[in-house]
Scaffold this motif. Structure first.
Motif, PDB file in Angstrom:
ATOM      1  N   LYS A  56       8.703 -22.572   9.253  1.00  0.00           N
ATOM      2  CA  LYS A  56       8.588 -22.349  10.697  1.00  0.00           C
ATOM      3  C   LYS A  56       8.504 -23.649  11.504  1.00  0.00           C
ATOM      4  CE  LYS A  56       6.446 -17.803  11.043  1.00  0.00           C
ATOM      5  NZ  LYS A  56       5.260 -17.076  11.502  1.00  0.00           N
ATOM      6  N   GLY A  57       7.582 -24.509  11.123  1.00  0.00           N
ATOM      7  CA  GLY A  57       7.366 -25.739  11.896  1.00  0.00           C
ATOM      8  C   GLY A  57       8.569 -26.659  11.913  1.00  0.00           C
ATOM      9  N   ASN A  58       9.141 -26.951  10.735  1.00  0.00           N
ATOM     10  CA  ASN A  58      10.267 -27.884  10.740  1.00  0.00           C
ATOM     11  C   ASN A  58      11.527 -27.242  11.311  1.00  0.00           C
ATOM     12  OD1 ASN A  58      11.596 -26.700   8.319  1.00  0.00           O
ATOM     13  ND2 ASN A  58       9.980 -27.726   7.162  1.00  0.00           N
ATOM     14  N   LEU A  59      11.644 -25.916  11.248  1.00  0.00           N
ATOM     15  CA  LEU A  59      12.783 -25.260  11.902  1.00  0.00           C
ATOM     16  C   LEU A  59      12.714 -25.438  13.420  1.00  0.00           C
ATOM     17  CD1 LEU A  59      13.019 -22.001   9.786  1.00  0.00           C
ATOM     18  CD2 LEU A  59      14.720 -23.830   9.883  1.00  0.00           C
ATOM     19  N   ARG A  60      11.521 -25.279  13.982  1.00  0.00           N
ATOM     20  CA  ARG A  60      11.363 -25.492  15.437  1.00  0.00           C
ATOM     21  C   ARG A  60      11.690 -26.931  15.813  1.00  0.00           C
ATOM     22  NH1 ARG A  60       6.799 -21.899  14.799  1.00  0.00           N
ATOM     23  NH2 ARG A  60       5.469 -23.709  14.447  1.00  0.00           N
ATOM     24  N   THR A  61      11.220 -27.876  15.004  1.00  0.00           N
ATOM     25  CA  THR A  61      11.458 -29.293  15.289  1.00  0.00           C
ATOM     26  C   THR A  61      12.943 -29.628  15.229  1.00  0.00           C
ATOM     27  OG1 THR A  61       9.281 -29.874  14.423  1.00  0.00           O
ATOM     28  CG2 THR A  61      10.898 -31.644  14.551  1.00  0.00           C
ATOM     29  N   ILE A  62      13.624 -29.185  14.180  1.00  0.00           N
ATOM     30  CA  ILE A  62      15.057 -29.480  14.026  1.00  0.00           C
ATOM     31  C   ILE A  62      15.863 -28.768  15.102  1.00  0.00           C
ATOM     32  CG2 ILE A  62      17.059 -29.242  12.499  1.00  0.00           C
ATOM     33  CD1 ILE A  62      15.021 -29.502  10.145  1.00  0.00           C
ATOM     34  N   TRP A  63      15.481 -27.531  15.430  1.00  0.00           N
ATOM     35  CA  TRP A  63      16.160 -26.772  16.489  1.00  0.00           C
ATOM     36  C   TRP A  63      16.121 -27.565  17.794  1.00  0.00           C
ATOM     37  CZ3 TRP A  63      18.964 -22.423  15.960  1.00  0.00           C
ATOM     38  CH2 TRP A  63      19.256 -21.665  17.087  1.00  0.00           C
TER      39      TRP A  63
ATOM     40  N   ILE B  49      18.892 -16.228  10.827  1.00  0.00           N
ATOM     41  CA  ILE B  49      19.684 -17.450  10.655  1.00  0.00           C
ATOM     42  C   ILE B  49      20.102 -17.945  12.027  1.00  0.00           C
ATOM     43  CG2 ILE B  49      21.810 -18.429   9.696  1.00  0.00           C
ATOM     44  CD1 ILE B  49      21.763 -16.159   7.611  1.00  0.00           C
ATOM     45  N   GLY B  50      19.889 -19.225  12.272  1.00  0.00           N
ATOM     46  CA  GLY B  50      20.354 -19.853  13.501  1.00  0.00           C
ATOM     47  C   GLY B  50      21.446 -20.851  13.153  1.00  0.00           C
ATOM     48  N   VAL B  51      22.509 -20.847  13.934  1.00  0.00           N
ATOM     49  CA  VAL B  51      23.622 -21.765  13.696  1.00  0.00           C
ATOM     50  C   VAL B  51      23.845 -22.561  14.977  1.00  0.00           C
ATOM     51  CG1 VAL B  51      26.057 -21.978  13.063  1.00  0.00           C
ATOM     52  CG2 VAL B  51      24.696 -20.078  12.141  1.00  0.00           C
TER      53      VAL B  51
ATOM     54  N   GLY C  66      19.098 -29.635  19.982  1.00  0.00           N
ATOM     55  CA  GLY C  66      19.398 -29.092  21.300  1.00  0.00           C
ATOM     56  C   GLY C  66      19.654 -27.605  21.304  1.00  0.00           C
ATOM     57  N   GLY C  67      19.078 -26.875  20.350  1.00  0.00           N
ATOM     58  CA  GLY C  67      19.247 -25.424  20.301  1.00  0.00           C
ATOM     59  C   GLY C  67      18.620 -24.752  21.508  1.00  0.00           C
ATOM     60  N   THR C  68      19.227 -23.683  21.963  1.00  0.00           N
ATOM     61  CA  THR C  68      18.689 -22.933  23.102  1.00  0.00           C
ATOM     62  C   THR C  68      17.939 -21.719  22.585  1.00  0.00           C
ATOM     63  OG1 THR C  68      20.776 -21.726  23.291  1.00  0.00           O
ATOM     64  CG2 THR C  68      20.514 -23.675  24.681  1.00  0.00           C
ATOM     65  N   GLY C  69      16.965 -21.265  23.338  1.00  0.00           N
ATOM     66  CA  GLY C  69      16.170 -20.123  22.910  1.00  0.00           C
ATOM     67  C   GLY C  69      15.244 -20.534  21.783  1.00  0.00           C
ATOM     68  N   GLU C  70      14.766 -19.539  21.066  1.00  0.00           N
ATOM     69  CA  GLU C  70      13.822 -19.783  19.975  1.00  0.00           C
ATOM     70  C   GLU C  70      14.545 -20.149  18.676  1.00  0.00           C
ATOM     71  OE1 GLU C  70      10.402 -19.735  20.075  1.00  0.00           O
ATOM     72  OE2 GLU C  70      10.715 -19.589  22.244  1.00  0.00           O
ATOM     73  N   ALA C  71      13.926 -21.016  17.910  1.00  0.00           N
ATOM     74  CA  ALA C  71      14.436 -21.343  16.579  1.00  0.00           C
ATOM     75  C   ALA C  71      14.268 -20.124  15.674  1.00  0.00           C
ATOM     76  CB  ALA C  71      13.648 -22.519  16.009  1.00  0.00           C
ATOM     77  N   PRO C  72      15.086 -20.006  14.625  1.00  0.00           N
ATOM     78  CA  PRO C  72      14.901 -18.883  13.694  1.00  0.00           C
ATOM     79  C   PRO C  72      13.532 -18.979  13.026  1.00  0.00           C
ATOM     80  CG  PRO C  72      16.465 -20.489  12.814  1.00  0.00           C
ATOM     81  CD  PRO C  72      16.145 -20.907  14.203  1.00  0.00           C
ATOM     82  N   GLN C  73      12.773 -17.908  13.084  1.00  0.00           N
ATOM     83  CA  GLN C  73      11.422 -17.920  12.538  1.00  0.00           C
ATOM     84  C   GLN C  73      11.164 -16.773  11.565  1.00  0.00           C
ATOM     85  OE1 GLN C  73       8.742 -20.454  13.778  1.00  0.00           O
ATOM     86  NE2 GLN C  73      10.821 -21.196  13.667  1.00  0.00           N
TER      87      GLN C  73
END
Length: 161
Positions: free
Chosen positions: A118-125, A141-143, A129-136
């Protein structure tokens, strides 16, 4: 005296540039797929998680992956294992800090996957420059596809169960 000041200034600029954190290259056209490790009990995947991890190759069949990345965490590596075997690609373990920059620099025109937490997905997202929420959620899956002129395209998929 001026020469010494110039050389000192040049040395300081070089040192500062070497210490500056890497950022995602502006010219990168990388597709980065971000997945949370599969369902777990404690530190390892449970039965449902193992089944979900087994479905990951099918869920990503439309993507031609160049690399699989993960931090050195058992549940992440367990999630990556079926994909690694299916594609005959090793899992590359890298630190979670500045992982987005590391992956995009290594594959500026490629497609990579990060299997994280969860934490590193939010950071990398955010780093990408990802929009919205990171995949949690498990199976989400977020692309993020980096495009020219700093644009991003965000797609969401799921690994169903």
């Amino acid at each position: 005296m001026i020469r010494r000041a110039f050389l000192t200034g040049l040395t300081m600029c070089t040192l500062l540039a070497a210490c500056t954190p890497q950022s995602v290259p502006y010219s990168a056209r990388t597709t980065v797929i971000l997945v949370r490790h599969a369902d777990r009990t404690g530190e390892i995947l449970n039965t449902r998680g193992l089944a979900r991890a087994a479905l990951l190759p099918q869920a990503l069949a439309d993507y031609e992956l160049d690399a699989i990345y993960s931090p050195d965490i058992a549940r992440n590596l367990q999630t990556a294992e079926p994909l690694s075997k299916a594609l005959d690609l090793p899992v590359t373990i890298i630190p979670k800090e500045r992982a987005g920059a590391t992956m995009t620099r290594a594959h500026p025109e490629g497609t990579v996957i990060w299997i994280g937490n969860k934490g590193n997905l939010r950071t990398i997202w955010a780093e990408l420059g990802g929009t919205g929420e990171a995949p949690q959620a498990y199976g989400e899956i977020g692309v993020i596809t980096l495009q020219s002129m700093g644009r991003r395209q965000v797609t969401r998929l799921t690994v169903g169960l």
